[in-house]
Enzyme design. Sequence first.
Site, short mmCIF file in Angstrom:
data_model
loop_
_atom_site.label_atom_id
_atom_site.label_comp_id
_atom_site.label_asym_id
_atom_site.label_seq_id
_atom_site.Cartn_x
_atom_site.Cartn_y
_atom_site.Cartn_z
N GLY A 128 -4.03 -29.67 -29.26
CA GLY A 128 -3.34 -30.67 -28.47
C GLY A 128 -4.18 -30.31 -27.00
N GLU A 136 -18.10 -27.27 -24.18
CA GLU A 136 -18.01 -27.80 -22.72
C GLU A 136 -18.00 -26.37 -21.89
OE1 GLU A 136 -17.96 -30.37 -20.23
OE2 GLU A 136 -19.26 -31.29 -21.84
N TYR A 147 -11.98 -29.50 -17.12
CA TYR A 147 -11.67 -29.24 -18.62
C TYR A 147 -12.37 -27.99 -19.09
CZ TYR A 147 -12.08 -30.15 -23.45
OH TYR A 147 -12.26 -30.17 -24.74
N THR A 155 -14.35 -25.34 -26.79
CA THR A 155 -15.49 -26.31 -26.81
C THR A 155 -16.60 -25.86 -26.37
OG1 THR A 155 -15.92 -28.36 -25.33
CG2 THR A 155 -14.00 -27.12 -24.86
N ARG A 179 6.80 -37.58 -26.93
CA ARG A 179 7.54 -38.66 -26.61
C ARG A 179 6.72 -39.51 -25.61
NH1 ARG A 179 10.44 -42.91 -26.13
NH2 ARG A 179 11.00 -43.27 -23.97
N LYS A 236 -10.46 -24.88 -20.59
CA LYS A 236 -10.83 -24.31 -22.20
C LYS A 236 -11.43 -22.82 -22.21
CE LYS A 236 -9.55 -27.54 -24.90
NZ LYS A 236 -8.84 -27.63 -26.24
N LEU A 288 2.92 -29.19 -24.88
CA LEU A 288 2.24 -27.90 -24.35
C LEU A 288 2.65 -27.38 -23.18
CD1 LEU A 288 -1.23 -28.56 -26.33
CD2 LEU A 288 0.35 -26.45 -26.67
P1 NAP Z 1 -7.77 -36.13 -28.78
O1 NAP Z 1 -8.18 -37.43 -29.95
O2 NAP Z 1 -7.75 -36.41 -27.57
O3 NAP Z 1 -6.33 -35.74 -29.21
C1 NAP Z 1 -5.75 -34.78 -28.45
C2 NAP Z 1 -4.39 -34.47 -29.01
O4 NAP Z 1 -3.57 -33.64 -28.17
C3 NAP Z 1 -3.46 -35.66 -29.13
O5 NAP Z 1 -2.77 -35.64 -30.28
C4 NAP Z 1 -2.68 -35.69 -27.95
O6 NAP Z 1 -1.45 -36.65 -28.18
C5 NAP Z 1 -2.55 -34.17 -27.88
N1 NAP Z 1 -2.05 -33.85 -26.44
C6 NAP Z 1 -2.51 -34.40 -25.33
N2 NAP Z 1 -1.90 -33.68 -24.18
C7 NAP Z 1 -0.71 -32.88 -24.79
C8 NAP Z 1 0.47 -32.22 -24.36
N3 NAP Z 1 0.75 -31.85 -23.21
N4 NAP Z 1 1.15 -31.58 -25.24
C9 NAP Z 1 0.83 -31.81 -26.41
N5 NAP Z 1 -0.07 -32.50 -27.06
C10 NAP Z 1 -0.95 -32.84 -26.29
O7 NAP Z 1 -8.69 -34.72 -28.96
P2 NAP Z 1 -9.83 -34.45 -30.23
O8 NAP Z 1 -11.05 -35.18 -30.50
O9 NAP Z 1 -8.81 -34.48 -31.51
O10 NAP Z 1 -9.87 -32.85 -30.12
C11 NAP Z 1 -8.94 -31.99 -30.80
C12 NAP Z 1 -9.15 -30.67 -29.89
O11 NAP Z 1 -10.27 -30.31 -29.94
C13 NAP Z 1 -8.70 -30.84 -28.16
O12 NAP Z 1 -8.17 -29.57 -27.73
C14 NAP Z 1 -10.15 -30.81 -27.65
O13 NAP Z 1 -10.12 -30.40 -26.20
C15 NAP Z 1 -10.93 -29.99 -28.60
N6 NAP Z 1 -12.37 -30.19 -28.66
C16 NAP Z 1 -12.65 -31.48 -29.15
C17 NAP Z 1 -14.13 -31.78 -29.27
C18 NAP Z 1 -14.43 -33.20 -29.85
O14 NAP Z 1 -15.75 -33.34 -29.61
N7 NAP Z 1 -13.67 -33.98 -30.31
C19 NAP Z 1 -14.99 -30.64 -29.35
C20 NAP Z 1 -14.68 -29.56 -28.75
C21 NAP Z 1 -13.37 -29.12 -28.60
P3 NAP Z 1 -1.39 -37.95 -27.68
O15 NAP Z 1 -1.62 -38.74 -29.21
O16 NAP Z 1 0.20 -38.21 -27.48
O17 NAP Z 1 -2.05 -38.30 -26.26
O1 F7E Z 2 -19.40 -37.86 -22.92
C1 F7E Z 2 -21.84 -39.73 -20.93
C2 F7E Z 2 -21.10 -38.37 -20.29
O2 F7E Z 2 -16.97 -38.15 -22.71
C3 F7E Z 2 -20.57 -37.69 -23.53
C4 F7E Z 2 -14.78 -34.17 -25.54
O3 F7E Z 2 -14.37 -34.33 -26.89
O4 F7E Z 2 -16.88 -33.32 -26.13
C5 F7E Z 2 -16.26 -34.29 -25.57
O5 F7E Z 2 -16.67 -34.48 -24.22
C6 F7E Z 2 -21.72 -37.69 -22.36
C7 F7E Z 2 -21.22 -37.24 -21.03
O6 F7E Z 2 -17.92 -36.60 -24.26
C8 F7E Z 2 -20.54 -42.84 -20.51
O7 F7E Z 2 -21.45 -38.54 -18.81
C9 F7E Z 2 -22.25 -41.96 -20.20
O8 F7E Z 2 -22.86 -36.61 -20.75
O9 F7E Z 2 -18.38 -38.84 -24.93
P1 F7E Z 2 -17.95 -38.01 -23.65
P2 F7E Z 2 -17.98 -35.23 -23.62
O10 F7E Z 2 -17.95 -35.20 -22.09
O11 F7E Z 2 -19.32 -34.44 -23.91
C10 F7E Z 2 -16.62 -32.24 -25.81
C11 F7E Z 2 -17.32 -31.23 -26.91
C12 F7E Z 2 -15.18 -31.76 -25.47
O12 F7E Z 2 -14.59 -30.66 -25.79
C13 F7E Z 2 -14.50 -32.96 -24.96
O13 F7E Z 2 -12.85 -32.71 -25.37
O14 F7E Z 2 -21.96 -39.21 -22.51
N1 F7E Z 2 -21.52 -40.91 -20.70
N2 F7E Z 2 -21.97 -43.17 -20.06
C14 F7E Z 2 -20.31 -41.22 -20.79
N3 F7E Z 2 -19.33 -40.70 -21.20
C15 F7E Z 2 -18.23 -41.54 -21.47
N4 F7E Z 2 -16.98 -40.81 -21.64
N5 F7E Z 2 -18.01 -42.94 -20.93
C16 F7E Z 2 -19.25 -43.53 -20.50
O15 F7E Z 2 -19.21 -44.55 -20.09
#
Ligand code: NAP
Ligand code: F7E
Length: 333
Positions: free
Chosen positions: A81, A127, A148, A125, A34, A152, A59
């Site tokens: 989520g 991470e 984070y 992830t 919500r 995870k 969650l």
């Molecule tokens: P995202 O675009 O940030 O989406 C996150 C989703 O989680 C959104 O629907 C958000 O809802 C929901 N959410 C946040 N807090 C919540 C809560 N307290 N209760 C219920 N739902 C909640 O992330 P994504 O890139 O699609 O990633 C999906 C999942 O994979 C995440 O768990 C992320 O940590 C993980 N992951 C992502 C990557 C990547 O590179 N994208 C890599 C590895 C793992 P709202 O829309 O309301 O904010």
């Molecule tokens: O940063 C550098 C920053 O925020 C990537 C999430 O989906 O992937 C994501 O996490 C890199 C980092 O992604 C900026 O310092 C430089 O080294 O796009 P990011 P992330 O931290 O890798 C992992 C796999 C997940 O699981 C996470 O949910 O880019 N960087 N300048 C910057 N990053 C951001 N955001 N903004 C900047 O201006």
Amino acid sequence: MRRAFITGITGQDGSYLAELLLGKGYEVHGLVRRASTLNRSRIDHLHAEDRLHLHYGDLTDGVSLVNLIHSIAPHEVYNLGAQSHVKVSFEMPEYTASADAVGTLRLLEAIRASGLGCRFYQASTSEMFGSTPPPQSEISAFRPRSPYGAAKLYSHWVTVNYREAYDLFAVSGILFNHESPRRGESFVTRKISLGVAAIKHGVTDHLHLGNLAAVRDWGYAKEYVEGMWQMLQRDEPEDFVLATGTGTTIRQFCETAFAHAGLNWEDHVRHDKQYERPTEVDALIGDPSRAHERLGWTARTTTDELARLMVDADLEAVGRLVRDRGVSPNLPL
Ligand code: NAP
Ligand code: F7E
């Protein structure tokens, strides 16, 4: 008809996964939070689908999860989520732990207590590897470098534990960075593609970024959700890394993205310390061999192709905004 329940359905991956499952004939149930304004732009195009059902919950609210698992009785649960921003997790560590760590426990407990035997996918992830040097695979050590990553990692281990303790079909997909035109605007790839588009359309002439030296393994999100589904279709539960296997620095990503629009990145990118993290993860490059061998999954889009497709999408979207509004759009750069 198979029923799936997706947390995070309004996010990047949730929206692609919902499309994939609807296309396979599933009834799809999604958890939505919500908020004072509707935040469903990524799934708006699925609205007419009568097999898509959205439910309020969170969650951090165990009761809502127990009730939803009971009433939906899903065959498959995808826990996507999360508070997914690494930098934000330093600013909101407690909330991140509640949603990203204890949230998974709440959902697993709701599934266990229901006795329904749903299959469970956990969005783990790269991470979690943190400072472990690349290439990282399913057997690499976990050394997270952020609240984070630590949250995870708890979810990863509790998923493994519920599999072993209660014989649940619970798997952890250890996904390296995956992006798309639906990526949140504050992640670096989307920030860059939006920045390129804004500069090309004359909305601004610069973009502020933090550390450009970090290496990431960036693939296309649409392909990664196929791997999630494949993990839940196997005979035995097992954890998998999904990645391209190729590392790229933020600097190289900038170079490719700006060059695609005929721009030189060095003329436009400015350094801003506020985007740096207290602890950085220097290099993540996944080894996806297990997924290739046992799932038949491979990333098909290269990081350079991904950068170009994201720039093309944002050039089109920002161009439309500028044309329709006749004024500079307020972009989150
Ligand atoms: P995202 O675009 O940030 O989406 C996150 C989703 O989680 C959104 O629907 C958000 O809802 C929901 N959410 C946040 N807090 C919540 C809560 N307290 N209760 C219920 N739902 C909640 O992330 P994504 O890139 O699609 O990633 C999906 C999942 O994979 C995440 O768990 C992320 O940590 C993980 N992951 C992502 C990557 C990547 O590179 N994208 C890599 C590895 C793992 P709202 O829309 O309301 O904010
Ligand atoms: O940063 C550098 C920053 O925020 C990537 C999430 O989906 O992937 C994501 O996490 C890199 C980092 O992604 C900026 O310092 C430089 O080294 O796009 P990011 P992330 O931290 O890798 C992992 C796999 C997940 O699981 C996470 O949910 O880019 N960087 N300048 C910057 N990053 C951001 N955001 N903004 C900047 O201006």
